[in-house]
Design a protein around this motif. Sequence first.
Motif, PDB file in Angstrom:
ATOM      1  N   CYS A  15       0.839  -1.215   0.000  1.00  0.00           N
ATOM      2  CA  CYS A  15       0.000   0.000   0.000  1.00  0.00           C
ATOM      3  C   CYS A  15       0.867   1.256   0.000  1.00  0.00           C
ATOM      4  O   CYS A  15       0.520   2.259  -0.648  1.00  0.00           O
ATOM      5  CB  CYS A  15      -0.907   0.011   1.232  1.00  0.00           C
ATOM      6  SG  CYS A  15      -2.187  -1.245   1.153  1.00  0.00           S
ATOM      7  N   HIS A  16       1.994   1.220   0.696  1.00  0.00           N
ATOM      8  CA  HIS A  16       2.886   2.370   0.766  1.00  0.00           C
ATOM      9  C   HIS A  16       3.365   2.788  -0.628  1.00  0.00           C
ATOM     10  O   HIS A  16       3.338   3.967  -0.998  1.00  0.00           O
ATOM     11  CB  HIS A  16       4.090   2.022   1.658  1.00  0.00           C
ATOM     12  CG  HIS A  16       5.141   3.079   1.654  1.00  0.00           C
ATOM     13  ND1 HIS A  16       4.984   4.285   2.294  1.00  0.00           N
ATOM     14  CD2 HIS A  16       6.387   3.111   1.062  1.00  0.00           C
ATOM     15  CE1 HIS A  16       6.063   5.019   2.113  1.00  0.00           C
ATOM     16  NE2 HIS A  16       6.944   4.321   1.363  1.00  0.00           N
ATOM     17  N   ARG A  18       1.922   1.964  -3.589  1.00  0.00           N
ATOM     18  CA  ARG A  18       0.788   2.367  -4.422  1.00  0.00           C
ATOM     19  C   ARG A  18       0.378   3.810  -4.128  1.00  0.00           C
ATOM     20  O   ARG A  18       0.159   4.616  -5.040  1.00  0.00           O
ATOM     21  CB  ARG A  18      -0.391   1.423  -4.196  1.00  0.00           C
ATOM     22  CG  ARG A  18      -1.536   1.681  -5.162  1.00  0.00           C
ATOM     23  CD  ARG A  18      -2.568   0.579  -5.159  1.00  0.00           C
ATOM     24  NE  ARG A  18      -3.322   0.516  -3.916  1.00  0.00           N
ATOM     25  CZ  ARG A  18      -3.242  -0.484  -3.037  1.00  0.00           C
ATOM     26  NH1 ARG A  18      -2.424  -1.517  -3.273  1.00  0.00           N
ATOM     27  NH2 ARG A  18      -3.951  -0.483  -1.921  1.00  0.00           N
ATOM     28  N   TYR A  19       0.273   4.178  -2.856  1.00  0.00           N
ATOM     29  CA  TYR A  19      -0.098   5.544  -2.465  1.00  0.00           C
ATOM     30  C   TYR A  19       0.966   6.548  -2.895  1.00  0.00           C
ATOM     31  O   TYR A  19       0.652   7.693  -3.264  1.00  0.00           O
ATOM     32  CB  TYR A  19      -0.314   5.641  -0.951  1.00  0.00           C
ATOM     33  CG  TYR A  19      -1.485   4.824  -0.458  1.00  0.00           C
ATOM     34  CD1 TYR A  19      -2.587   4.612  -1.270  1.00  0.00           C
ATOM     35  CD2 TYR A  19      -1.481   4.271   0.826  1.00  0.00           C
ATOM     36  CE1 TYR A  19      -3.658   3.855  -0.820  1.00  0.00           C
ATOM     37  CE2 TYR A  19      -2.542   3.518   1.290  1.00  0.00           C
ATOM     38  CZ  TYR A  19      -3.631   3.297   0.450  1.00  0.00           C
ATOM     39  OH  TYR A  19      -4.677   2.556   0.891  1.00  0.00           O
ATOM     40  N   GLN A  22       0.442   7.235  -6.619  1.00  0.00           N
ATOM     41  CA  GLN A  22      -0.727   8.101  -6.803  1.00  0.00           C
ATOM     42  C   GLN A  22      -0.409   9.558  -6.453  1.00  0.00           C
ATOM     43  O   GLN A  22      -0.850  10.498  -7.123  1.00  0.00           O
ATOM     44  CB  GLN A  22      -1.885   7.607  -5.935  1.00  0.00           C
ATOM     45  CG  GLN A  22      -2.518   6.326  -6.466  1.00  0.00           C
ATOM     46  CD  GLN A  22      -3.574   5.767  -5.531  1.00  0.00           C
ATOM     47  OE1 GLN A  22      -3.868   6.349  -4.480  1.00  0.00           O
ATOM     48  NE2 GLN A  22      -4.127   4.617  -5.883  1.00  0.00           N
ATOM     49  N   LYS A  23       0.369   9.744  -5.384  1.00  0.00           N
ATOM     50  CA  LYS A  23       0.751  11.088  -4.963  1.00  0.00           C
ATOM     51  C   LYS A  23       1.618  11.758  -6.022  1.00  0.00           C
ATOM     52  O   LYS A  23       1.436  12.950  -6.337  1.00  0.00           O
ATOM     53  CB  LYS A  23       1.503  10.998  -3.634  1.00  0.00           C
ATOM     54  CG  LYS A  23       1.768  12.356  -3.000  1.00  0.00           C
ATOM     55  CD  LYS A  23       2.529  12.180  -1.694  1.00  0.00           C
ATOM     56  CE  LYS A  23       2.865  13.528  -1.078  1.00  0.00           C
ATOM     57  NZ  LYS A  23       3.684  13.357   0.155  1.00  0.00           N
TER      58      LYS A  23
END
Length: 549
Positions: A15-16, A18-19, A22-23
């Motif tokens: 998740c780290h 992927r986020y 996106q950022k």
Amino acid sequence: MKRPKLKKASKRMTCHKRYKIQKKVREHHRKLRKEAKKRGRKKPRKDPGVPNSAPFKEALLREAELRKQRLEELKQQQKLDRQKEQEKKRKLETNPGVEPSSGEAVKEEFEQGKAKNKAKSGKQNPKKLYCEELKKVIEASDVVLEVLDARDPLGCRCPQVEEAIVKGGQKRLVLVLNKSDLVPKENLESWLNYLEKELPTVVFRASTTWKDKGKLIKVKKKAAPFKSEVCFGKDGLMKLLRGFQETCGKAICVGVIGFPNVGKSSIINSLKQERTCSVGVSMGLTRNMQVVPLDKQITIIDSPSIIVSPLNSATALAMRSPASIEVVKPVEAASAILSQADARQVVLKFTVPEYKNPLEFFTSLAQRRGLHQKGGSPNVEGAAKLLWSEWTGATLGYYCQPPTSWTCSSHFNESVVADMKLGFNMEELEKNNAHSMQAIRGSRLASSVLFQSSGLTNGIIEEADIPEELTKRKERQQEENVDSDQESVGGEEADEKSSDMSPVEETWQALPEESQAGEQFGSQEARSFVLDKTTKEEDDAYDFSTDYV
């Protein structure tokens, strides 16, 4: 890391990560938006148009409009040529041994003639081309439809054209009362009874929307009054033509003729239920004959408008002269139209105060519609153009009374009238006319303007009758005016000072009577002009080389 049993690597991630991706994407998009904002959007520049101070502005605008119309005609011709080629290919594929029908042969001949006319059009007078095309349409037609404006049917009839059709041999002439929704029903019925005594007459109202490439053209919500999408009289006219075709036992050609802006092309579009002929608000859009096949047995031919003779009255010239080939002075044309209309009804229709002369009416109409020039003076010429365009357009409701007693026209007699009705089912035509009159919602008598018709309008068919000297004289006058403006020293200053009051001055010269309000306005302008002149003379009189002690 690849799993042992699968060839592809797994797309799963933490998740780290992927986020974080996106950022980064959001930051990148924000950066692009900031850069675009700094650069600023480059808007397309608007065409400023021709300035009011430019000389010969009207001529330039007219030339631009003609250029635009020619391009549209060329595009439409190319489109029709493509469609023809496709139809020929399909027919050859389906029936290789079948010869083209007589209607198609006629169409090919017309198109060959049209191509020749286009080559000549650069050198020849457009009026002569109009006469040539009109004569071709009359010669090729078995039935001729003379389109009349129901608001002034007698003024839309041309005795010269009707005489040519009678001399042409076994041809039939049918009158079509178009724009029948713009007159009261009682008036329409009286005109129908009057015209039916002489020739077969069809009540008609052309539709305002047509199919183009299988789609309906969108109509604005705020549509003009009296306009409608529904066509009336189409079934009656088609039954009349099919009945005549059955009696003849062969394919027929139907020519459509008439003065400008009576709705010739609109009738063809309504019969075909497609936008095959170009239509518009401006007069005289159709410049060449155009062949439109309705079905295998009936071919309809569109024609250019009839040329108006200069020997007609001022009202007839104002109503039937297209601006594309005639030099129309809007103030004079609108004044001629206004002189034949009922003054009380005009005041109620345009919601203006009572007037004594046309100039007073134009000034009050300009103030009412917000037509102003620089300095706040009313635009008289603009108001005259507005009245002229509305009167010759398809929105204003007015009507003329038919003559009290019927008399046969000079170019007709009893035998000709009887021959014109042969081959038509007159009883069925009467029933269809009665049905369409019930369906049409005519204008109210109170909201319509009574107009005094100027009678039959003389036209020009023969090319020799067209006055060639008029255009040459106008060109010479324009050249002389330009030379005189360049030679005169104080001409520019006088033009600048008179620019604010030019329409009013012109109308005073054109019209014999003058209003009191106009006189006051003119006197104020004259005073200001004199004061300016005196101050300039005093400034020039001062000599700086001498000492005044």
